[in-house]
Structures are given as C-alpha cells and as structure tokens.
Design an enzyme around this catalytic site. Structure first.
Site, PDB file in Angstrom:
ATOM      1  N   LYS A 159      -0.693  -9.221  -1.872  1.00 29.97           N
ATOM      2  CA  LYS A 159      -0.181  -8.503  -2.778  1.00 29.97           C
ATOM      3  C   LYS A 159       0.464  -6.966  -1.873  1.00 29.97           C
ATOM      4  O   LYS A 159      -0.239  -6.478  -1.183  1.00 29.97           O
ATOM      5  CB  LYS A 159      -1.102  -7.944  -3.710  1.00 29.97           C
ATOM      6  CG  LYS A 159      -0.756  -6.680  -4.552  1.00 29.97           C
ATOM      7  CD  LYS A 159      -2.263  -6.340  -5.520  1.00 29.97           C
ATOM      8  CE  LYS A 159      -2.029  -5.432  -6.394  1.00 29.97           C
ATOM      9  NZ  LYS A 159      -1.674  -4.063  -6.291  1.00 29.97           N
TER      10      LYS A 159
HETATM   11  P1  FBP Z   1      -0.201  -0.198  -9.869  1.00 29.51           P
HETATM   12  O1  FBP Z   1       0.715  -1.036 -10.228  1.00 29.51           O
HETATM   13  O2  FBP Z   1      -0.385   0.952 -10.730  1.00 29.51           O
HETATM   14  O3  FBP Z   1       0.481   0.513  -8.610  1.00 29.51           O
HETATM   15  O4  FBP Z   1      -1.353  -0.659  -9.266  1.00 29.51           O
HETATM   16  C1  FBP Z   1      -1.637  -1.507  -8.026  1.00 29.51           C
HETATM   17  C2  FBP Z   1      -2.624  -1.061  -7.277  1.00 29.51           C
HETATM   18  O5  FBP Z   1      -2.885  -1.942  -6.144  1.00 29.51           O
HETATM   19  C3  FBP Z   1      -3.910  -1.038  -7.829  1.00 29.51           C
HETATM   20  O6  FBP Z   1      -4.835  -2.233  -8.018  1.00 29.51           O
HETATM   21  C4  FBP Z   1      -4.815   0.091  -7.184  1.00 29.51           C
HETATM   22  O7  FBP Z   1      -5.575   0.848  -8.007  1.00 29.51           O
HETATM   23  C5  FBP Z   1      -3.542   1.166  -7.074  1.00 29.51           C
HETATM   24  O8  FBP Z   1      -2.366   0.387  -6.997  1.00 29.51           O
HETATM   25  C6  FBP Z   1      -3.425   1.631  -5.575  1.00 29.51           C
HETATM   26  O9  FBP Z   1      -2.320   2.541  -5.448  1.00 29.51           O
HETATM   27  P2  FBP Z   1      -2.526   3.306  -3.841  1.00 29.51           P
HETATM   28  O10 FBP Z   1      -3.567   2.873  -3.261  1.00 29.51           O
HETATM   29  O11 FBP Z   1      -1.171   3.063  -3.350  1.00 29.51           O
HETATM   30  O12 FBP Z   1      -2.474   4.735  -4.368  1.00 29.51           O
END
Ligand code: FBP
Length: 270
Positions: free
Chosen positions: A177
């Site tokens: 991802k």
């Molecule tokens: P979003 O679609 O809200 O960006 O979520 C994806 C994700 O990977 C979540 O699983 C995780 O909580 C968040 O983004 C972490 O985002 P970052 O570390 O970039 O702030």
C-alpha cells in the site's frame, strides 16, 4: 509474495480496503468531520457495503467489534501502529501477534514499514516474523510501505514510491500500500517495481469527490489493484455515496464522470 494470497481480501483481484486505524495513528481529530465515526460500529456497518473487500483495524477494535461482524466483513488485522503523540523517529509498535489475529478470525494481516527511518532495521525484522507467521496461518500480508524519517519527510516523489512498492516485493508482502505518486505514469513505474506484489493506493487526506476519484482512476490506470482508504470515506457526510462511486469505478468499469453520478457532485459539462 504468494499467488492469490490476497484472495480473502479482494474481489476479482482488486481490493477496496476500508482503513480504520486512525484512532491510534492520528487520534480523535480524524473523527471530527463526521463525529459519528468515532463509534467503530458505524464503520463496521460501512464495511458491510458490497464494495468493501476488507476492513483494516487494530487489536482492541477487532476484539470488541469483530465478533458481531465476522460473517459480513473480512478482517485485515493491522498488527502495528503508533500514536501521533509519539515525537521520535518514525516507528510502529507491534500490538498483536499473528497467532492472536488468526484466533480473532483475521483474513489477512497488515504491517507498516517506514523505510528510511532510523528504525527501519528493527521494523523489517518485525515484519519478517509477522510475514512468516502469516504464511503458517495461510494469511495474506499487506505492507503499508511509507518511506519516511531522517531527511525523508512523507515523500511521495515517483522515485520514492517506486522504492516503497519494491520494498513490498523484496520483503515478501502480497500487497504493498503506497501513497499516490501524482500520476498514472509514476504509479505504473511503482507497479512494475513491485512485480507480482499487488500495489494499492493509499487514500490520503480528504479531497473533493472529483479529485479523489480521479486519483483512484489514475492509480488503477497505472496498474494499481485498488485502494486502501480511510478519511476519504468516513470523513464524508455521506460515506455510502462514495463507496457506491468507488464500486462503480473499481468493479464496474465506470468512468470518473459515471462514478460521480453516485455522489451529490454535479458532473462537469462536456
Ligand atoms: P487514509 O486513507 O485516511 O489516508 O488512511 C490510510 C492510512 O494508511 C491509515 O491506515 C493510517 O491510519 C493513515 O493512513 C496513516 O497516515 P499517515 O501516517 O500518512 O499520517
């Protein structure tokens, strides 16, 4: 990477993972735009939407809510995570074991790796243990591959995202991802670097309907096999509408304009 290891969290090879580990990763601030979503039950209900192929949550939320949903929702057990209160070099605590995730009914496991962090080596070693344990249980492995730390500040440049995708292949993830690198071409390069490891796009902070769906369409045109999304679904006033739109886009070959018809956004004139 093993063929079809992601079958339990995908439909026709494509995933729409609803991510809901934000209470840990970002804190209650992420629930402010749609306060009802602080209640995990609301999000579990959303995850029963046909479009959603898995729900990613941490241990405590899974323990408390998954038993009521295990017939209707595929569980992606997010094994590690750290709060936004942590101010050190990027790192992520392993909060539950693969054995315990399997006991709770997990269909796959998820693991964050911050390539480039001072903690990369220990995180990669923790990932190795989780990946091998997942193989013993026949569970797919999704890597949240987010290079960051030291001089690298949440970098989404094409080169960094291609490297992030490659880390997924090198370390044995079935799905990597990654953040959207900004164009179809850059996503296509990341997908090439990942080889048989599937790449899914990370949702990112909330954008308007058109920009969000265009980035999803851009990513899938580059070969991404879906997305893992949190805020762009649950922070919306009507999350079901955007899930309908994503279902059309990802699984029914709809264009962005056709997908937008499921939302309240008025399509642009030709
Ligand atoms: P979003 O679609 O809200 O960006 O979520 C994806 C994700 O990977 C979540 O699983 C995780 O909580 C968040 O983004 C972490 O985002 P970052 O570390 O970039 O702030």
């Amino acid at each position: 990477m093993l063929p079809d290891a992601d079958a339990a969290i995908s439909r026709d090879g494509t995933s729409l993972i609803l991510a809901y580990d934000h209470g840990l990763e970002h804190g209650p601030v992420d629930f402010a735009p749609n306060p009802e979503t602080a209640d995990p039950e609301r999000v579990f209900d959303l995850a029963t939407h046909d479009a959603v192929t898995a729900l990613a949550v941490g241990k405590g939320v899974a323990e408390a809510y998954y038993p009521s949903y295990d017939d209707d929702v595929a569980l992606l057990a997010k094994l590690n995570g750290t709060s936004d209160l942590w101010m050190g070099e990027p790192n992520s605590a392993v909060n539950w074991s693969v054995d315990y995730a399997a006991e709770l009914g997990a269909d796959a496991v998820g693991f964050t790796l911050y390539g480039g962090s001072n903690h990369e080596v220990e995180m990669a070693e923790e990932f190795r243990e989780a990946q091998e344990d997942a193989r013993e249980h026949g569970l797919g492995v999704v890597m949240w591959s987010y290079p960051r730390g030291q001089g690298l500040k949440n970098d989404t440049s094409p080169e960094t995202i291609a490297y992030a995708a490659r880390l997924g292949l090198e370390l044995g993830a079935d799905v990597a991802k990654v953040k959207y690198p900004g164009s179809t071409e850059a996503m296509a390069r990341a997908v090439r670097m990942a080889g048989p490891t599937k790449v899914v796009m990370s949702g990112g902070s909330k954008a308007d309907d058109r920009s969000f769906l265009e980035s999803v369409a851009g990513a899938t045109a580059g070969g991404a096999k879906g997305l893992a999304v949190g805020r762009n679904v649950f922070q919306r006033e009507n999350p079901v509408e955007i899930l309908d739109a994503l279902e059309a886009l990802l699984f029914e070959d709809a264009s962005v304009d056709e997908a937008l018809e499921h939302t309240s956004t008025v399509p642009a004139d030709d």
